[in-house]
Enzyme design. Structure first.
Site, short mmCIF file in Angstrom:
data_model
loop_
_atom_site.label_atom_id
_atom_site.label_comp_id
_atom_site.label_asym_id
_atom_site.label_seq_id
_atom_site.Cartn_x
_atom_site.Cartn_y
_atom_site.Cartn_z
N ALA A 1 0.82 -1.21 0.00
CA ALA A 1 0.00 0.00 0.00
C ALA A 1 0.85 1.26 0.00
O ALA A 1 0.62 2.18 -0.80
CB ALA A 1 -0.93 -0.01 1.21
N ASP A 2 1.84 1.35 0.92
CA ASP A 2 2.61 2.59 0.98
C ASP A 2 3.52 2.75 -0.22
O ASP A 2 3.75 3.87 -0.70
CB ASP A 2 3.38 2.70 2.29
CG ASP A 2 4.28 1.53 2.57
OD1 ASP A 2 4.20 0.52 1.87
OD2 ASP A 2 5.07 1.61 3.54
N CYS A 3 4.05 1.63 -0.74
CA CYS A 3 4.88 1.71 -1.95
C CYS A 3 4.04 2.14 -3.15
O CYS A 3 4.52 2.88 -4.02
CB CYS A 3 5.54 0.37 -2.22
SG CYS A 3 6.65 -0.17 -0.91
N GLU B 1 3.57 5.96 -2.69
CA GLU B 1 4.76 6.73 -3.04
C GLU B 1 5.12 6.55 -4.52
O GLU B 1 5.57 7.50 -5.16
CB GLU B 1 5.94 6.31 -2.16
CG GLU B 1 5.75 6.54 -0.67
CD GLU B 1 5.60 8.00 -0.28
OE1 GLU B 1 5.94 8.88 -1.10
OE2 GLU B 1 5.15 8.27 0.85
#
Length: 739
Positions: free
Chosen positions: A463-465, A468
């Protein structure tokens, strides 16, 4: 002397011996090794010098672009502008030909033992040069008391010492070597290897220096339970289940490698009594006090006692049930291997999966593919050859690097347009463009449109990758439209797919976890079988993951305001901001789960707030966060947070000011437009004064963390975040001067 070369292909990176290297490179390698070894007790983190030496000789891009542009005269009078130019000019030389930034992602000391034991059991040869560098690494990271820690900056533990002692012996270090003697003295002086943490016991069972009766059961039949049950392993955090899946398969088989004379010698060296006299059943649950981080509840013992009884008794159909469980676990192991191109989600399940495939068929194509992908996890620096915590952090570092450089004023970054164009190319080739086949059967979340942490071939998007990666892609395509060839632009359809993935990752609490939605209730953490890690059972929502997801959605909403996803994005952003504010501590901080620690988390939260248009006036939460940060500034203008913060969950000062800590603090204060300029000026001055003449910054302490207790390296953070912080400070200062 032997010189190594880094080979790169679409993010895949592996070190090979370069027999054509010139003597100058050899000499610099040896000098870097000597300097590190001499100061290894004072500075335990390597500076990733070998990569930087190769870059200095133009050996990361086929011998091109080794020279860096000089600082223009018009920038020399301003220390911040001059520092930024030098920093980007230097950092650009570290970019590989495919556009990503490579770097040391090591740190944990429990990874190499898995590699060494797996290769020994599967009779996989290790190149002599690799062995030499692995032994160098172990010698360099042995503590002064003779032991090894959980990670490179950690105090000695039985888990670290016993498994790394075994590694030294399997790699060829003799028992009478002075460092072997010191390690063995530590082991025996602390009760012997029978007190090793459970993961260490598992590895020793596979090697044959511990008995399977001495560990708590890892019952494979759990994989046959209905998925509706909260304790079905597929509901656990994916890293947890991916490790315990092959562990349970080998436990069910009672798989053990060949008992060679060397294995018998090790048996005689690591216990305080003869191996044959040990009562293994009494050792279940026994752990050396120096290993314990997570206190396992007493009531949990009833679970293990019941499973032990299940292992001992026989009932009609039990053999059939075990065969079915082993068939199911092997099927899931093979699916994991194939969907990740035999890289697997991480280094621990990688090596255990390899052993499972070998016991199934040592001559299979799967075993050959596993052997080839082992080198993806190895990294070489001046402290030696280590096993990394992933097959690299390529996309993560590249997405941050692009955002950092794009934050700089256009006149400063004009000479580096190719750097940004290459970064865009890597972001483009790394987006995942297909789902795992039959993903529901293999308990996998959707993948299409997401970004991974490392490479597309790795196959596990996050999710965070994705947040970003999407933010970086949109910023690069907006900010470098005249530099990026149109044929390489990421289409709106693909960008929308990424936004759709982020929406699909949002949990019921409004936050985002890592790889998947949270699948199990919080009480499942009660069953955490590990003594050395915290919070491993569930994929929780995190402030960092939530902030990155919001950043990606916000950038997409700005680029495509009329997207059909707009209503869903607006709702998700509102829920996400509410979640972040809801988990803020009373003192204004957030606890960071993936970096050290409070400063890291607060930067993410403030980045999300400001990306959504919030200000100090409109967000009391952001103001309280900034006040917390300002309260931790040191007299020299710096910040320095120790990794002990992650362990204790209490802000702990480091001995000295740190470049990365200071960069996080300056970055978030600049983003928030903190009205008192003096603290920011002092922080900026600390960063510019700390910069090396060549534009690099010094590597100091370890910056990453996972599962509360284990630290991990992000060697490029020392470049990325000072650049980003000084860029944002420069823009904020310029805006203030123009008012």
């Amino acid at each position: 002397m032997v010189v190594w070369r880094l080979n790169v292909s679409q993010g895949r990176q592996w070190w090979t011996v370069d027999h054509a290297a010139d003597s100058a490179v050899e000499a610099e390698f040896e000098q870097a090794r000597d300097v590190y070894h001499e100061k290894r007790y004072q500075k335990k983190h390597s500076s990733d010098q070998l990569l930087r030496i190769l870059a200095g000789h133009g050996l990361l891009r086929n011998g091109t672009e080794g020279q860096r542009p000089e600082v223009p005269d018009q920038l020399k009078d301003d220390p911040v502008s001059s520092s930024l130019h030098k920093a980007v000019a230097y950092y650009a030389t570290l970019q590989t030909e495919d556009g990503h930034w490579s770097g040391d992602y090591g740190g944990p000391m429990f990874l190499m033992p898995g590699f060494v034991i797996a290769t020994y059991v599967t009779r996989t040869p290790i190149d002599s040069h690799v062995k030499t560098e692995m032994i160098r690494y172990l010698r360099n990271h042995q503590n002064e008391d003779g032991g090894f820690g959980l990670h490179i900056e950690h105090h000695s533990t039985m888990f670290g010492t016993a498994t790394n002692y075994i590694s030294m012996r399997l790699l060829g270090v003799e028992a009478d070597d002075p460092q072997s003697i010191k390690a063995r003295q530590w082991i025996l002086g602390n009760g012997g290897a029978k007190g090793c943490a459970s993961w260490g016991k598992f590895w020793m069972c596979v090697l044959g220096v511990y008995d399977w009766d001495g560990i708590d059961p890892i019952t494979p039949e759990f994989w046959l339970l209905p998925y509706a049950l909260p304790v079905h392993p597929a509901r656990f955090w994916c890293h947890c289940r991916a490790v315990y899946l092959p562990m349970s398969h080998l436990y069910g088989l009672r798989a053990t490698g060949e008992i060679t004379p060397l294995v018998e010698q090790i048996r005689s060296e690591i216990y305080t009594q003869p191996y044959e006299d040990i009562n293994w059943g009494k050792l279940r649950g026994h752990c050396c006090p120096k290993d314990v981080y997570s206190i396992r509840p007493r009531l949990q013992r009833l679970v293990w006692d019941a499973l032990t009884m299940y292992e001992k008794i026989w009932f009609p159909g039990k053999d059939w049930l075990r065969r079915q469980a082993l068939k199911e676990t092997l099927l899931l192991i093979k699916a994991e291997d194939e969907s990740t191109n035999y890289i697997d989600i991480g280094p621990v399940n990688k090596t255990i999966d390899f052993i499972c495939q070998w016991f199934d068929d040592p001559n299979s194509e799967a075993v050959a593919k596993h052997r080839d992908r082992l080198k993806d996890y190895l990294w070489l620096a001046e402290d030696g050859m280590k096993m990394q915590g992933y097959n690299g952090s390529q996309l993560w570092d590249t997405a941050f690097s692009a955002q950092a450089i794009l934050s700089i004023d256009r006149p400063i970054i004009e000479p580096f347009v190719k750097t940004l164009s290459r970064a865009h190319d890597y972001v483009e080739i790394t987006q995942v463009l297909e789902d795992v086949p039959n993903k529901e059967r293999y308990y996998r979340h959707a993948s299409y449109g997401a970004w991974p942490f490392s490479t597309r071939h790795h196959g596990w998007p996050i999710a965070d990758c994705t947040g970003e990666g999407l933010a970086a892609a949109l910023m690069l395509q907006a900010g470098t439209s005249s530099w990026v060839p149109k044929k390489t632009l990421i289409t709106e359809e693909r960008l929308q797919a990424a936004a759709q993935m982020i929406l699909g990752y949002q949990n019921k609490d409004g936050g985002w976890a890592t790889y998947e939605l949270t699948r199990a209730p919080a009480w499942v953490e009660f069953l955490n079988p590990s003594e050395v890690f915290g919070d491993i059972m569930i994929d929780y929502s995190y402030v960092e993951c939530s902030s990155s997801a919001l950043k990606g959605l916000g950038e997409f909403r700005q680029a495509y305001p009329n997207s059909p996803l707009r209503p869903s994005i607006d709702t998700a952003i509102a829920r996400g901001l509410t979640y972040i504010e809801s988990i803020q501590r009373d003192d204004g901080s957030w606890y960071g789960s993936w970096g050290v620690c409070f400063l890291y988390a607060i930067w993410f939260a403030v980045d999300a707030y400001t990306s959504m248009g919030l200000t100090l006036e409109s967000s009391p939460s952001m103001r309280r966060a900034c006040q917390f940060v300002l309260g931790k500034q040191r007299d020299d203008g710096s910040w320095g947070e120790s990794y002990i913060s992650s362990e204790t969950k209490v802000y702990t000062q480091s001995k000295n000011g740190l470049v990365v800590s200071t960069a996080w603090a300056l970055l978030l204060l600049s983003l928030a437009k903190w009205p008192e300029r003096e603290p920011l000026e002092r922080a900026a001055r600390f960063l510019t004064d700390s910069q090396d003449e060549n534009g690099d910054w010094p590597q100091q302490t370890i910056a990453g963390v996972f599962n509360k207790n284990c630290m991990i390296s992000y060697s490029q953070y020392r470049n990325i975040f000072p650049i980003w912080a000084l860029a944002q400070y420069h823009s904020y200062r310029k805006a203030c001067q123009q008012q």
